[in-house]
Design a protein around this motif. Structure first.
Motif, PDB file in Angstrom:
ATOM      1  N   TRP A   9      13.095  51.745  36.604  1.00  0.00           N
ATOM      2  CA  TRP A   9      14.555  52.008  36.280  1.00  0.00           C
ATOM      3  C   TRP A   9      15.350  51.904  37.703  1.00  0.00           C
ATOM      4  O   TRP A   9      15.147  52.539  38.555  1.00  0.00           O
ATOM      5  CB  TRP A   9      14.671  53.406  35.838  1.00  0.00           C
ATOM      6  N   PRO A  63      27.242  53.209  35.534  1.00  0.00           N
ATOM      7  CA  PRO A  63      27.037  54.050  34.848  1.00  0.00           C
ATOM      8  C   PRO A  63      28.207  55.027  34.910  1.00  0.00           C
ATOM      9  O   PRO A  63      28.480  56.012  33.957  1.00  0.00           O
ATOM     10  CB  PRO A  63      25.960  55.158  35.513  1.00  0.00           C
ATOM     11  N   GLU A  80      22.491  57.686  31.030  1.00  0.00           N
ATOM     12  CA  GLU A  80      21.161  57.929  31.218  1.00  0.00           C
ATOM     13  C   GLU A  80      20.336  58.593  30.143  1.00  0.00           C
ATOM     14  O   GLU A  80      18.986  57.902  29.692  1.00  0.00           O
ATOM     15  CB  GLU A  80      21.051  59.078  32.729  1.00  0.00           C
ATOM     16  N   SER A 116      23.488  58.533  39.574  1.00  0.00           N
ATOM     17  CA  SER A 116      22.664  58.159  38.250  1.00  0.00           C
ATOM     18  C   SER A 116      21.407  58.315  38.710  1.00  0.00           C
ATOM     19  O   SER A 116      20.554  58.821  37.944  1.00  0.00           O
ATOM     20  CB  SER A 116      23.281  56.880  37.916  1.00  0.00           C
ATOM     21  N   VAL A 167      18.436  60.770  36.660  1.00  0.00           N
ATOM     22  CA  VAL A 167      17.112  60.079  36.021  1.00  0.00           C
ATOM     23  C   VAL A 167      16.087  60.898  36.693  1.00  0.00           C
ATOM     24  O   VAL A 167      15.295  61.196  35.922  1.00  0.00           O
ATOM     25  CB  VAL A 167      17.117  58.757  36.005  1.00  0.00           C
TER      26      VAL A 167
END
Length: 303
Positions: free
Chosen positions: A196, A165, A172, A203, A207
């Motif tokens: 996930w 990411p 995200e 990251s 999230v």
């Protein structure tokens, strides 16, 4: 997935027994429940997840691979997400296209063939199957939207991994938009059909802040001493099978995650029966495999 290089792995394995925290202490370190997230394990044995689809039998991260997993009787699949030059999310493990497509033939002057340097339309022209077997010639790289729709059509469930990411700021939010568009953020899907995961702690924290209800797994092997902090924002510690032990698994499961439920551990990538039996003996919650049928036979789990 790739292994998380780190001193954390060594720290996790050195003196696990001495570092084990009492259950009561671990529970106190974790936040109280803020919403119901149901464990995905559906049998008494470890859940078997088809890695990149049934990737030992069909080209990885393609619709053919998840269809193959479906045909073999596996409801849980895993995939990898990258982002194109024009902002489309596509299913691809590597951050370049060389290994699993014919990009060097189609675009010979575009080295080093990074996903982020190609538009979605350009990637859609590539053959993502011939490298694996000629019978899969013409197989395409699916977009995340296409992939989610097929998983839904197949009545399957998903461990979704956002790859690197750090290369794709805002991925995200982009991923959440696709999940919303395809109906995967309603209560039914979030409760029991979606995990996930990422190697990136940053990251995973993002999230969790955006959608704390989504079940999340950190890819790596944090030390036992680090587990209480991870338990504030992830529900699983998903570690390479060569880095875990019975004590480490027990330490993870003694913690409670952000939804008040015991932390889980999925281990990867397990393709040999002996490794599957060892991991199952440790008490892992899930096993991710390129050869899910081998794991199923070894541990007696029918998924």
């Amino acid at each position: 997935m790739y292994a998380r290089p780190a001193a954390a792995t060594a720290a996790a394995l050195l003196g696990v027994g001495a570092l084990l925290l009492p259950t009561t202490t671990a529970h106190a370190a974790a936040p109280r429940s803020t919403g119901a997230v149901q464990a995905p394990t559906e049998t008494d044995g470890p859940l078997v997840v088809a890695h990149r689809g049934a990737s030992a039998y069909a080209p990885e991260n393609t619709l053919a691979a998840i269809d193959k997993a479906r045909d073999m009787g596996f409801r849980w699949v895993e995939n990898d997400v990258q982002r194109t030059k024009d902002g489309e999310l596509v299913i691809m493990h590597d951050d370049n296209l060389k290994r699993t497509t014919n990009v060097e033939e189609v675009f010979p002057d575009r080295a080093p063939w990074k996903v982020a340097d190609f538009t979605a339309a350009e990637i859609a022209k590539l053959d993502a199957g011939s490298w694996f077997d000629a019978k899969y010639a013409g197989t395409r790289v699916p977009t995340l939207e296409q992939y989610m729709n097929r998983v839904e059509q197949n009545h399957q469930k998903l461990v979704l991994e956002v790859k690197k990411p750090e290369l794709y700021p805002g991925i995200e939010q982009d991923t959440l938009r696709v999940l919303e568009k395809t109906g995967w953020l309603d209560r039914k899907h979030v409760k029991s059909k979606l995990v996930w995961q990422s190697f990136s702690e940053e990251s995973m924290r993002k999230v969790h802040a955006l959608r704390p209800d989504i079940k999340k797994g950190f890819l790596g092997t944090p030390s036992v001493a680090e587990l209480p902090e991870y338990a504030t924002f992830v529900d699983q510690i998903n570690a390479r099978h060569t880095t875990i032990s019975h004590g480490y698994v027990a330490a993870i499961q003694a913690m409670r995650g952000p939804h008040g439920k015991p932390l889980e551990i999925f281990t990867w990538t397990v393709d040999e029966a002996a490794d599957a039996r060892r991991a199952a003996g440790y008490g892992v919650n899930g096993i991710i495999s390129n050869k899910p049928d081998v794991v199923r036979s070894a541990v007696g789990n029918e998924d």
